[in-house]
Design an enzyme around this catalytic site. Sequence first.
Site, PDB file in Angstrom:
ATOM      1  CG  HIS A 122      21.420  22.853 -42.509  1.00  0.00           C
ATOM      2  ND1 HIS A 122      20.884  22.349 -43.676  1.00  0.00           N
ATOM      3  CD2 HIS A 122      22.744  22.541 -42.527  1.00  0.00           C
ATOM      4  CE1 HIS A 122      21.845  21.748 -44.362  1.00  0.00           C
ATOM      5  NE2 HIS A 122      22.977  21.855 -43.700  1.00  0.00           N
ATOM      6  CG  ASP A 165      28.861  23.921 -40.302  1.00  0.00           C
ATOM      7  OD1 ASP A 165      29.687  23.115 -40.761  1.00  0.00           O
ATOM      8  OD2 ASP A 165      27.873  24.319 -40.936  1.00  0.00           O
TER       9      ASP A 165
END
Length: 436
Positions: free
Chosen positions: A313, A371
């Site tokens: 991320h 995700d």
Amino acid sequence: MKLADNKATLSFSNGSPSVEMPVYQGSIGPDVIDIRKLYAQTGMFTYDPGFLSTASCQSAITFIDGDKGELLYRGYPIEQLATQCDFMETCHLLLYGDLPNASKKAEFSKTVRMHTMVNEQMQFFLRGFRRDAHPMAIMTGLVGALSAFYHDSTDINNPEHRDISAIRLIAKMPTLVAMAYKYSVGQPFMYPKNELSYAGNFLHMMFATPCEPYTVSPVLERALDRIFILHADHEQNASTSTVRLCGSSGTNPFAAIAAGVACLWGPAHGGANEACLNMLEDIQKMGGVSKVGEFMEKVKDKNSGVKLMGFGHRVYKNYDPRAKLMQETCKEVLQELGLENDPLFKLAMQLEKIALEDEYFVSRKLYPNVDFYSGIVQRAIGIPVGLFTAVFALARTVGWIAQLNEMIGDPEYKIGRPRQLFTGSERRDVKPLAGR
């Protein structure tokens, strides 16, 4: 914000005089250097592509500590909100600053339910799209079109208009996403049912048909509600910054949120969970679990061009706190639906295992992110991959609105106008056509 005890001094090696700049402290997080007068004092701008070290605003909504893996909504840890609150409570928190008590929650939830239907003419607008249009193309159009149907709440400088448009957007987004889905599969639209919860209503509009009753599964309802909570806001990300920048021009709230939807569509942002599922399906076509090791070796090879989607991320340099919560939800959903042995899910778990144990990924802190798991959960529920980003937009709408309202209420806000480092041609004169 308050002034820090120290100031920042900018000195130049060419002998130009030094410049002192104030330093401000937030309640938590890094201090910031105020460079607003830099150009007036030095004739220079700062250069920061991607805003890696630039705070574009002051905000009291969401705080992220990427090194610790911490996410706070209005000071509350995401872990507590996701396990002790529902999405309606989270919406109230983001919009108004505090968690509601029982009576305020009931009142807020009722207000949202009263606005879940959309103008019937929206159906005709929707039918102008091709059946195979990407859901995000449809959503960008539908959300922007809301301003054509609700003229009584388009003044962004009117607090009452902003409040009613906030409620309308939160209430109508599930209806619009479900309509986009039903249109793509050729099924009749299902009207909202106000006796259902926010997540339960969305599931009903998505998967019910007029020909037989549909019972909402409590496990899937809670899983979807948690997805909404985990995606509700995430500080000054690309789409939120887009909403703020768009709104800074004074445009109406529906147009500003439509801009956020368009930004979220990108595969590096909201489209990441869609890209993750596409990656899993590609590995499955290669041979499934037996090919995971081979695939991961290609990921390690910088020359292969193969990317590992759903891991790592931009902000979190530790485990994404949302991913831990989504992992638990993922297991609950797979168990509820009897999909523990589904080939694609077994493949995902093998991928996760390697990423958490292999030194290459561990040293680079490429942990599974939200995700990765949310895509698996949505696929299990029956939401098609192409609709994942639209569901993300549905959840993020409340964060966008809260950020937009905060910006409008900030006495320091001005229309956004980034500067640039110009590297093009210097002034030159146009020659006559015959002489060029």
